[in-house]
Enzyme design. Sequence first.
Site, PDB file in Angstrom:
ATOM      1  CE  LYS A 203      -3.127   2.491   3.137  1.00 47.67           C
ATOM      2  NZ  LYS A 203      -4.165   2.381   4.171  1.00 47.67           N
TER       3      LYS A 203
HETATM    4  C1  R5P Z   1      -1.841   4.388   8.854  1.00 48.89           C
HETATM    5  O1  R5P Z   1      -0.997   4.956   8.520  1.00 48.89           O
HETATM    6  C2  R5P Z   1      -2.935   3.578   8.394  1.00 48.89           C
HETATM    7  O2  R5P Z   1      -2.700   2.665   7.466  1.00 48.89           O
HETATM    8  C3  R5P Z   1      -4.153   4.346   8.401  1.00 48.89           C
HETATM    9  O3  R5P Z   1      -4.738   4.294   9.637  1.00 48.89           O
HETATM   10  C4  R5P Z   1      -5.116   4.268   7.294  1.00 48.89           C
HETATM   11  O4  R5P Z   1      -5.074   3.092   6.604  1.00 48.89           O
HETATM   12  C5  R5P Z   1      -4.993   5.461   6.424  1.00 48.89           C
HETATM   13  O5  R5P Z   1      -6.063   5.614   5.566  1.00 48.89           O
HETATM   14  P1  R5P Z   1      -6.356   7.018   4.903  1.00 48.89           P
HETATM   15  O6  R5P Z   1      -5.054   7.747   4.793  1.00 48.89           O
HETATM   16  O7  R5P Z   1      -6.927   6.694   3.566  1.00 48.89           O
HETATM   17  O8  R5P Z   1      -7.318   7.742   5.776  1.00 48.89           O
END
Ligand code: R5P
Length: 298
Positions: A203
């Site tokens: 990711k």
């Molecule tokens: C952290 O860094 C995590 O992966 C997050 O909590 C989350 O997955 C971030 O998702 P978004 O940036 O799309 O809100």
Amino acid sequence: MADIEGAKDTKDFYLDVPFENQAFFLRGSGALDWGMQNRLARIFNPASGRTVMLAIDHGYFQGPTTGLERVDVSILPLLPHTNALMLTRGILRTTIPSTFSQGIVLRASGGPSILKELSNEQIALDIDDAIRLNACAMAVQVFIGGEFETQSIHNLTRLVDAGLRYGVITLGVTAVGKTMVRDAKYFRLACRICAELGAQIVKTYYVPEGFETITASCPVPVVMAGGKKLPELEALTMAYRAVSEGAAGVDMGRNIFQADAPVAMIQAVGKVVHELMKPEPAYDLYQTLKHETAGVRS
Ligand code: R5P
């Protein structure tokens, strides 16, 4: 004894039909065992080869994030529109119905809160519990260039080893510190390191310049991280560019659950990801659905 009354003697072995070996649909996943491929096929839609993963794991380091104060109220209506859900085991056990049948991606690293050095994470999940919860994957943060870079890499490799032992996928998340430059050169480095060390999914963030070089040089599926909340059209544009430039879908959180109309937004994102709908028509769809779903708390 089985009832053999009426059993037929004639059989057809289709001797003229060669046995068909089917290639697995995801990049870099052909050599994985059946259980791992099956778990990947519960995260990624085999028809499009892509995923809309909804990230709601933010609470593991920042507590009740805006939009996630009441997961039972704000997130459950989104579940029918996800391919996979990325979350902590705490929220899974307490709040997500066990009838949820799409992919579960469990947060598997943690430690520091937003009050401390974020790269100082350790493994925060035992593989036994991931299996008990029927998870498809374990997600681990990797802080390339960060203060605890090596420790975070070891978190990844230990989860990869445990995952390979039992057939559970490991998703490497390329975390960036506040001072890190977010460009293609950095993310090529971070994504490639995750894949080289065994992550079966990576990711990472979208960058406007050279994102296709990040996906091209990463031998496993790359899913785009959402990042901070953007206006809806911009978020849909970013998702469209990412999948057009090689991402195998998105893993978005705030840009969905903090949207004005989250149920409408996740459906518009789904059209972009699975059908490559262009951003403008996807935004029109969002507006239409937003008015239809008015009344649903966002
Ligand atoms: C952290 O860094 C995590 O992966 C997050 O909590 C989350 O997955 C971030 O998702 P978004 O940036 O799309 O809100």
